[in-house]
Scaffold this motif. Structure first.
Motif: not given
Length: 81
Positions: A11-29
């Motif tokens: 996650e990336r959180r920047e409360p002063d910019k009201n920004m909270t983002r996620f990034y998920a990575l998954s390796i699967e068959p």
């Protein structure tokens, strides 16, 4: 063929910019014996977007995962514990 599924959430959180983002990575068959790298991203709390990469070897999927992880880390994404 994928030997071990792998999941990562950052996650990336920047409360002063009201920004909270996620990034998920998954390796699967997948059902056809190939290895997939699934990328999901967006604003935390939303469904976000998704992209699926298909590889013939797990090594190529891991290589892309590490490249993306380095890029996201340089932009301020952190692993949550």
């Amino acid at each position: 063929m994928t030997l071990q599924p792998f999941h990562l959430y950052i996650e990336r959180r920047e409360p002063d910019k009201n920004m909270t983002r996620f990034y998920a990575l998954s390796i699967e068959p997948n059902l056809f014996g190939s290895t997939t790298l699934v990328r999901s991203w967006g604003r935390t709390g939303s469904r976000g977007q998704q992209k699926i990469h298909i590889f013939d070897s797990e090594l190529k999927a891991v290589d892309l995962l590490l490249t993306l992880l380095r890029r996201k880390h340089s932009r301020g994404y952190l692993l949550l514990r």
